[in-house]
Design a protein around this motif. Structure first.
Motif, mmCIF file in Angstrom:
data_model
loop_
_atom_site.group_PDB
_atom_site.id
_atom_site.type_symbol
_atom_site.label_atom_id
_atom_site.label_comp_id
_atom_site.label_asym_id
_atom_site.label_seq_id
_atom_site.Cartn_x
_atom_site.Cartn_y
_atom_site.Cartn_z
ATOM 1 N N GLU A 139 -90.429 91.735 -66.712
ATOM 2 C CA GLU A 139 -90.776 90.911 -65.551
ATOM 3 C C GLU A 139 -90.595 89.429 -65.870
ATOM 4 O OE1 GLU A 139 -94.738 92.001 -64.380
ATOM 5 O OE2 GLU A 139 -94.077 93.927 -63.554
ATOM 6 N N LYS A 140 -91.029 89.009 -67.056
ATOM 7 C CA LYS A 140 -90.896 87.605 -67.465
ATOM 8 C C LYS A 140 -89.424 87.232 -67.619
ATOM 9 C CE LYS A 140 -92.141 83.638 -69.363
ATOM 10 N NZ LYS A 140 -92.183 82.509 -68.471
ATOM 11 N N VAL A 175 -85.248 89.577 -81.719
ATOM 12 C CA VAL A 175 -84.810 89.841 -80.355
ATOM 13 C C VAL A 175 -84.324 88.541 -79.716
ATOM 14 C CG1 VAL A 175 -86.314 91.839 -80.010
ATOM 15 C CG2 VAL A 175 -87.164 89.567 -79.445
ATOM 16 N N LEU A 176 -83.681 88.671 -78.566
ATOM 17 C CA LEU A 176 -83.209 87.514 -77.789
ATOM 18 C C LEU A 176 -82.426 86.553 -78.675
ATOM 19 C CD1 LEU A 176 -86.412 86.939 -75.636
ATOM 20 C CD2 LEU A 176 -84.431 88.360 -75.105
ATOM 21 N N ARG A 177 -81.533 87.116 -79.466
ATOM 22 C CA ARG A 177 -80.745 86.348 -80.442
ATOM 23 C C ARG A 177 -79.745 85.445 -79.731
ATOM 24 N NH1 ARG A 177 -79.839 87.027 -85.740
ATOM 25 N NH2 ARG A 177 -81.049 88.950 -85.746
ATOM 26 N N LYS A 202 -84.731 84.445 -65.249
ATOM 27 C CA LYS A 202 -83.295 84.705 -65.091
ATOM 28 C C LYS A 202 -82.594 84.866 -66.440
ATOM 29 C CE LYS A 202 -82.951 82.500 -60.570
ATOM 30 N NZ LYS A 202 -84.203 82.990 -60.141
ATOM 31 N N MET A 203 -83.240 85.609 -67.334
ATOM 32 C CA MET A 203 -82.695 85.905 -68.651
ATOM 33 C C MET A 203 -82.518 87.412 -68.787
ATOM 34 S SD MET A 203 -85.142 83.439 -70.945
ATOM 35 C CE MET A 203 -84.523 84.104 -72.472
ATOM 36 N N GLN A 204 -81.606 87.807 -69.640
ATOM 37 C CA GLN A 204 -81.363 89.219 -69.902
ATOM 38 C C GLN A 204 -81.406 89.455 -71.402
ATOM 39 O OE1 GLN A 204 -80.776 91.795 -67.757
ATOM 40 N NE2 GLN A 204 -81.284 90.380 -66.123
ATOM 41 N N PRO A 205 -82.039 90.536 -71.849
ATOM 42 C CA PRO A 205 -81.922 90.863 -73.273
ATOM 43 C C PRO A 205 -80.473 91.215 -73.574
ATOM 44 C CG PRO A 205 -83.095 92.591 -72.078
ATOM 45 C CD PRO A 205 -82.846 91.476 -71.114
ATOM 46 N N LEU A 206 -80.048 91.009 -74.807
ATOM 47 C CA LEU A 206 -78.658 91.246 -75.179
ATOM 48 C C LEU A 206 -78.308 92.724 -75.163
ATOM 49 C CD1 LEU A 206 -78.337 88.655 -78.056
ATOM 50 C CD2 LEU A 206 -77.656 88.425 -75.669
#
Length: 72
Positions: A39-40, A14-16, A45-49
């Motif tokens: 929430e984390k 994940v989070l590649r 201020k990150m988004q999963p792809l």
């Protein structure tokens, strides 16, 4: 009332970015684990792809180890 035991939920690949990441969450159930991840990510201020956390995680209830090499 007995507290619900905590379980370790692990999402691999994940989070590649250049290489895949891994997320580990200690929670009472998979719904709580997903909520904590989102929430984390929002706080950082990150988004999963994509909906990477929609897939079922590895669930660890016994002693185990997970290893993710760094690199890039």
């Amino acid at each position: 009332m007995t507290a619900q035991p905590l379980t370790l939920f692990v999402w691999e690949d994940v989070l590649r970015d250049y290489t895949p990441g891994m997320v580990a969450v200690l929670a009472r159930d998979v719904e709580e684990a997903r909520r904590l991840v989102y929430e984390k990510l929002e706080r950082d201020k990150m988004q999963p792809l994509e909906d990477e956390f929609g897939k079922e995680p590895i669930v660890a209830t016994e002693p185990t180890a997970f290893i993710a090499w760094g690199g890039g």
